[in-house]
Design a protein around this motif. Structure first.
Motif, PDB file in Angstrom:
ATOM      1  N   SER A 115      14.865  15.277  48.520  1.00 24.51           N
ATOM      2  CA  SER A 115      16.726  15.112  47.343  1.00 24.51           C
ATOM      3  C   SER A 115      15.955  14.200  46.754  1.00 24.51           C
ATOM      4  O   SER A 115      17.412  13.283  46.293  1.00 24.51           O
ATOM      5  CB  SER A 115      17.136  14.578  48.597  1.00 24.51           C
ATOM      6  OG  SER A 115      17.080  13.440  49.513  1.00 24.51           O
ATOM      7  N   GLU A 116      14.587  13.956  45.666  1.00 17.23           N
ATOM      8  CA  GLU A 116      14.420  13.403  44.762  1.00 17.23           C
ATOM      9  C   GLU A 116      14.281  13.498  43.878  1.00 17.23           C
ATOM     10  O   GLU A 116      13.548  15.240  44.105  1.00 17.23           O
ATOM     11  CB  GLU A 116      13.184  12.235  45.317  1.00 17.23           C
ATOM     12  CG  GLU A 116      13.610  11.335  46.216  1.00 17.23           C
ATOM     13  CD  GLU A 116      12.676  10.816  46.910  1.00 17.23           C
ATOM     14  OE1 GLU A 116      11.437  10.847  46.357  1.00 17.23           O
ATOM     15  OE2 GLU A 116      12.513  10.237  47.858  1.00 17.23           O
ATOM     16  N   VAL A 117      14.490  13.220  42.522  1.00 17.64           N
ATOM     17  CA  VAL A 117      13.770  13.076  41.433  1.00 17.64           C
ATOM     18  C   VAL A 117      11.936  13.325  40.755  1.00 17.64           C
ATOM     19  O   VAL A 117      11.983  12.333  40.090  1.00 17.64           O
ATOM     20  CB  VAL A 117      14.466  12.963  39.947  1.00 17.64           C
ATOM     21  CG1 VAL A 117      14.412  13.933  38.460  1.00 17.64           C
ATOM     22  CG2 VAL A 117      16.313  12.789  40.006  1.00 17.64           C
ATOM     23  N   ASN A 118      11.717  14.274  41.774  1.00 14.57           N
ATOM     24  CA  ASN A 118      10.202  13.894  41.430  1.00 14.57           C
ATOM     25  C   ASN A 118       9.418  15.048  42.383  1.00 14.57           C
ATOM     26  O   ASN A 118      10.040  15.987  42.617  1.00 14.57           O
ATOM     27  CB  ASN A 118      10.059  12.758  42.938  1.00 14.57           C
ATOM     28  CG  ASN A 118       8.547  12.304  42.395  1.00 14.57           C
ATOM     29  OD1 ASN A 118       8.117  11.968  41.265  1.00 14.57           O
ATOM     30  ND2 ASN A 118       8.186  11.734  44.127  1.00 14.57           N
ATOM     31  N   ALA A 119       8.197  15.299  41.668  1.00 20.40           N
ATOM     32  CA  ALA A 119       6.720  16.067  42.162  1.00 20.40           C
ATOM     33  C   ALA A 119       5.609  15.224  42.539  1.00 20.40           C
ATOM     34  O   ALA A 119       5.557  14.085  41.985  1.00 20.40           O
ATOM     35  CB  ALA A 119       7.115  17.303  41.546  1.00 20.40           C
ATOM     36  N   GLY A 120       5.449  16.080  43.477  1.00 15.53           N
ATOM     37  CA  GLY A 120       3.840  14.899  43.779  1.00 15.53           C
ATOM     38  C   GLY A 120       2.945  16.597  45.075  1.00 15.53           C
ATOM     39  O   GLY A 120       3.618  16.296  45.818  1.00 15.53           O
ATOM     40  N   VAL A 121       1.901  16.126  44.597  1.00 21.58           N
ATOM     41  CA  VAL A 121       0.355  16.311  45.715  1.00 21.58           C
ATOM     42  C   VAL A 121       0.178  15.656  46.207  1.00 21.58           C
ATOM     43  O   VAL A 121      -0.211  14.242  45.530  1.00 21.58           O
ATOM     44  CB  VAL A 121      -0.207  17.224  45.133  1.00 21.58           C
ATOM     45  CG1 VAL A 121      -1.361  17.911  45.963  1.00 21.58           C
ATOM     46  CG2 VAL A 121       0.131  18.213  44.431  1.00 21.58           C
ATOM     47  N   ALA A 122       0.152  15.651  47.776  1.00 24.15           N
ATOM     48  CA  ALA A 122      -0.774  14.217  48.616  1.00 24.15           C
ATOM     49  C   ALA A 122      -1.384  14.940  48.975  1.00 24.15           C
ATOM     50  O   ALA A 122      -1.252  15.932  49.398  1.00 24.15           O
ATOM     51  CB  ALA A 122       0.276  13.657  49.417  1.00 24.15           C
ATOM     52  N   GLU A 123      -2.621  14.284  49.672  1.00 24.32           N
ATOM     53  CA  GLU A 123      -3.564  15.193  50.355  1.00 24.32           C
ATOM     54  C   GLU A 123      -4.820  14.023  51.201  1.00 24.32           C
ATOM     55  O   GLU A 123      -4.330  12.507  51.198  1.00 24.32           O
ATOM     56  CB  GLU A 123      -5.197  15.595  49.367  1.00 24.32           C
ATOM     57  CG  GLU A 123      -6.018  16.107  50.014  1.00 24.32           C
ATOM     58  CD  GLU A 123      -7.140  16.792  48.701  1.00 24.32           C
ATOM     59  OE1 GLU A 123      -6.911  17.853  48.086  1.00 24.32           O
ATOM     60  OE2 GLU A 123      -8.129  15.957  48.797  1.00 24.32           O
ATOM     61  N   GLN A 124      -5.498  14.745  52.491  1.00 23.48           N
ATOM     62  CA  GLN A 124      -5.700  13.982  53.144  1.00 23.48           C
ATOM     63  C   GLN A 124      -6.207  14.013  53.060  1.00 23.48           C
ATOM     64  O   GLN A 124      -7.642  14.709  54.126  1.00 23.48           O
ATOM     65  CB  GLN A 124      -4.763  15.229  55.164  1.00 23.48           C
ATOM     66  CG  GLN A 124      -5.765  14.655  56.252  1.00 23.48           C
ATOM     67  CD  GLN A 124      -5.005  13.552  56.355  1.00 23.48           C
ATOM     68  OE1 GLN A 124      -3.775  13.220  56.898  1.00 23.48           O
ATOM     69  NE2 GLN A 124      -4.931  12.061  56.795  1.00 23.48           N
ATOM     70  N   SER A 125      -7.485  13.106  52.466  1.00 27.99           N
ATOM     71  CA  SER A 125      -8.721  13.331  51.975  1.00 27.99           C
ATOM     72  C   SER A 125      -9.396  12.350  52.825  1.00 27.99           C
ATOM     73  O   SER A 125      -9.140  10.901  52.990  1.00 27.99           O
ATOM     74  CB  SER A 125      -8.781  12.901  50.803  1.00 27.99           C
ATOM     75  OG  SER A 125      -8.247  11.832  50.114  1.00 27.99           O
ATOM     76  N   ARG A 126     -10.881  12.433  52.772  1.00 29.53           N
ATOM     77  CA  ARG A 126     -11.353  10.900  53.049  1.00 29.53           C
ATOM     78  C   ARG A 126     -12.842  10.481  51.818  1.00 29.53           C
ATOM     79  O   ARG A 126     -12.723  11.223  51.192  1.00 29.53           O
ATOM     80  CB  ARG A 126     -12.359  11.763  54.768  1.00 29.53           C
ATOM     81  CG  ARG A 126     -11.572  11.428  55.476  1.00 29.53           C
ATOM     82  CD  ARG A 126     -12.491  12.990  57.200  1.00 29.53           C
ATOM     83  NE  ARG A 126     -12.262  13.744  56.249  1.00 29.53           N
ATOM     84  CZ  ARG A 126     -13.356  14.691  57.804  1.00 29.53           C
ATOM     85  NH1 ARG A 126     -13.550  14.532  58.233  1.00 29.53           N
ATOM     86  NH2 ARG A 126     -12.975  16.060  57.129  1.00 29.53           N
ATOM     87  N   LEU A 127     -12.721   9.073  52.665  1.00 32.69           N
ATOM     88  CA  LEU A 127     -13.959   8.793  51.576  1.00 32.69           C
ATOM     89  C   LEU A 127     -13.243   8.824  50.220  1.00 32.69           C
ATOM     90  O   LEU A 127     -14.372   9.484  49.163  1.00 32.69           O
ATOM     91  CB  LEU A 127     -14.978   9.809  51.615  1.00 32.69           C
ATOM     92  CG  LEU A 127     -16.163   8.943  52.978  1.00 32.69           C
ATOM     93  CD1 LEU A 127     -17.629   9.818  52.623  1.00 32.69           C
ATOM     94  CD2 LEU A 127     -16.223   7.504  53.391  1.00 32.69           C
ATOM     95  N   LEU A 128     -12.474   8.403  50.012  1.00 34.66           N
ATOM     96  CA  LEU A 128     -11.088   8.910  48.563  1.00 34.66           C
ATOM     97  C   LEU A 128     -11.186   9.705  47.925  1.00 34.66           C
ATOM     98  O   LEU A 128     -11.439   9.595  46.585  1.00 34.66           O
ATOM     99  CB  LEU A 128     -12.003   7.226  47.654  1.00 34.66           C
ATOM    100  CG  LEU A 128     -11.941   5.997  48.175  1.00 34.66           C
ATOM    101  CD1 LEU A 128     -12.897   5.165  47.580  1.00 34.66           C
ATOM    102  CD2 LEU A 128     -10.610   5.622  48.280  1.00 34.66           C
TER     103      LEU A 128
END
Length: 540
Positions: A115-128
């Protein structure tokens, strides 16, 4: 210094941030060994124990910071949104997958509408990010409502561009490292012990150096993501998306405050699916400049000193310098340019499902009203709130002036502070009669609540201070009268502000009539004339 060298330097500092914890732990271990074996003689065991306890507390704080750094790449809990599967919304997923493919990246494993004015990708990454993991894409329904499909493509390509851009892979690693460093500093800022504060100061100092050094790399990564979006969606569509974002954000804030939250004072909500879905109505009613006007004069948020995003105008200027590609800017209403919400199937169900996820539990108990009914209920509640201080003051003034059994006028201050019940409140005509008898400035005004500093005002200054309150009180009484008589109609006014439509005579003459009634020498005749005409309009 070239971008690649700056990225390598930032990467070295990032590795140093990781090693900082090991160095501190090794230094304390060496210090403890020297204290126990070399520096203190027998009999000082109590002092040794104290030192060892202190270093143990410091070590705990350091380990906590290291764990926070390593956990920074986790996805975290499920967001307050609606999970969308590919089989449920194939058209939207098609756009997402196409944007990921162009960036040379894999599509996300999860897609949530929020419900926000936003878009983004998140990742379950390791070692940055060196070891990739599960990906999650967040897309705001208000953002989809404010973008066309070409502009949405630009937004998606930009988000996946952070992970792509093979020529700036080190930049992407630095970007993830900045997020991990900021997360670690936040963990230390939440610490409650002195040891957390001391160790946190070391980490914060190093973090500031790293963030300053890597800021140019992070900003270059943003520029690279913008260029990736322009190559895929078109130069002008990317510029259009960037320009639209702050406008959509301002419009959504206005919508939430003015429309979605309209029923708060009356304990009601818009129809199911319309708490968020009504935003599309506002956007449709205010195209172009009328929509942009909502963002005019809005103070931009203060930028974070280590913000990775360059100023918006710099990003736009850089994209506009790219050669024209013959593609349109994807503006709403252009030929063939559909709104991004058209990619969703069963839009009303999606909005209703998102409401169920985001509204607080107590909201489920509130009644749902149609927009017109909600406008009317809010207008009545506002009018009652405006008029009540005036009604109470008039009631107390009339009570103080009424004769007692002996015919003498009661003038004691105690009478004016007696409790007034709703059955004691005067009518609109009673208020006008009190004004005609000279009570407005002699008795009523003094009984209207005011801040302490205003109590010292006298004469014209006192009248001018209290006059707006009296004006609002009379306006509220008139509004209630017109609502009760059926002469006021609700107006949702997506192009302006919701309120009531009054008969032409009231729209044109009410303000002047009220001004006459609350003048230094009140004249209620114009207002009584309007009331008489309104009474004649009411059908028996």
């Amino acid at each position: 210094m070239t971008f690649r060298l700056r990225a390598v330097r930032a990467l070295v500092l990032l590795v140093g941030f990781v090693l900082l914890g090991f160095v501190l732990l090794a230094a304390m271990a060496a210090l403890d060994w020297l204290l126990v074996t070399r520096w203190f003689a027998a009999g000082a065991a109590w002092f040794e124990g104290t030192i060892l306890m202190v270093t143990a507390l410091v070590a705990v704080a350091i380990v906590r910071g290291m764990l926070a750094f390593l956990r920074a790449g986790r996805l975290g809990s499920v967001p307050d949104g609606v999970a969308v599967a590919a089989q449920e919304q194939p058209e939207l997923w098609e756009q997402v997958r196409a944007a990921a493919e162009v960036a040379g990246e894999r599509a996300p494993d999860e897609l949530y509408l929020v419900s926000e004015v936003n878009a983004g990708v998140a990742e379950q990454s390791r070692l940055l990010g060196l070891l990739p993991g599960r990906r999650r894409l967040l897309l705001g329904l208000p953002l989809l409502a404010g973008l066309t499909v070409p502009r949405l493509r630009a937004v998606l390509a930009h988000e996946f561009g952070h992970y792509g851009n093979r020529d700036t892979r080190l930049g992407g690693l630095t970007l993830r490292g900045r997020a991990a460093v900021l997360h670690t500093v936040e963990v230390f800022s939440e610490g409650t012990t002195r040891m957390h504060y001391v160790v946190g100061a070391v980490y914060v100092g190093y973090a500031r150096m790293f963030l300053r050094t890597s800021q140019s790399v992070a900003r270059q990564q943003e520029f690279a993501a913008d260029e990736s979006a322009a190559r895929y969606a078109g130069r002008d569509a990317t510029v259009g998306a960037l320009r639209a974002m702050p406008v959509i954000d301002a419009a959504y804030d206005h919508y939430v405050d003015t429309y979605a939250g309209m029923g708060g004072p009356v304990g009601a909500l818009p129809p199911v699916g319309e708490v968020l879905g009504g935003f599309s109505r506002l956007l449709a009613a205010r195209p172009g400049e009328r929509l942009a006007a909502l963002a005019d004069g809005r103070r931009p948020p203060k930028p974070h000193p280590y913000d990775s995003h360059p100023p918006l105008q710099d990003r736009i200027a850089r994209i506009e310098r790219l050669p024209a590609d013959g593609r349109t800017d994807g503006a709403e209403g252009a030929e063939g340019e559909a709104n991004a919400l058209s990619l969703l199937r069963d839009q009303s169900q999606v909005f209703a499902a998102l409401e169920a996820r985001t509204l607080p539990p107590e909201a489920a108990e509130r009644p749902r009203l149609a927009w017109d009914d909600l406008v009317m209920a809010r207008a009545s509640a506002d009018a009652e709130g405006w008029s009540r201080p005036l009604l109470l003051a008039v009631a107390r003034a009339l009570r103080a002036e009424s004769p007692d059994q002996d015919g003498a006028a009661r003038t004691s201050r105690r009478a004016s502070s007696e409790t007034v019940t709703d059955t004691d409140l005067p009518t609109l005509e009673d208020v006008l009669d009190a004004f005609d008898h000279g009570l407005l400035w002699m008795a009523v005004a003094d009984r209207i609540p005011k801040p302490p500093q205003a109590g010292r005002l006298t004469g014209a200054s006192a009248r001018n201070f209290i006059r707006p309150v009296v004006f609002d009180g009379l306006a509220g009484l008139i509004q209630l009268r017109l609502i009760e008589s059926g002469l006021a109609a609700p107006d949702i006014a997506w192009t302006g502000r919701p309120g009531l439509v009054l008969p032409p005579a009231w729209e044109n003459g009410m303000d002047d009539a009220i001004d006459a009634a609350i003048a230094d020498t009140p004249d209620t005749a114009p207002l009584r004339t309007l009331l008489a005409a309104a009474d004649r309009e009411v059908v028996p």
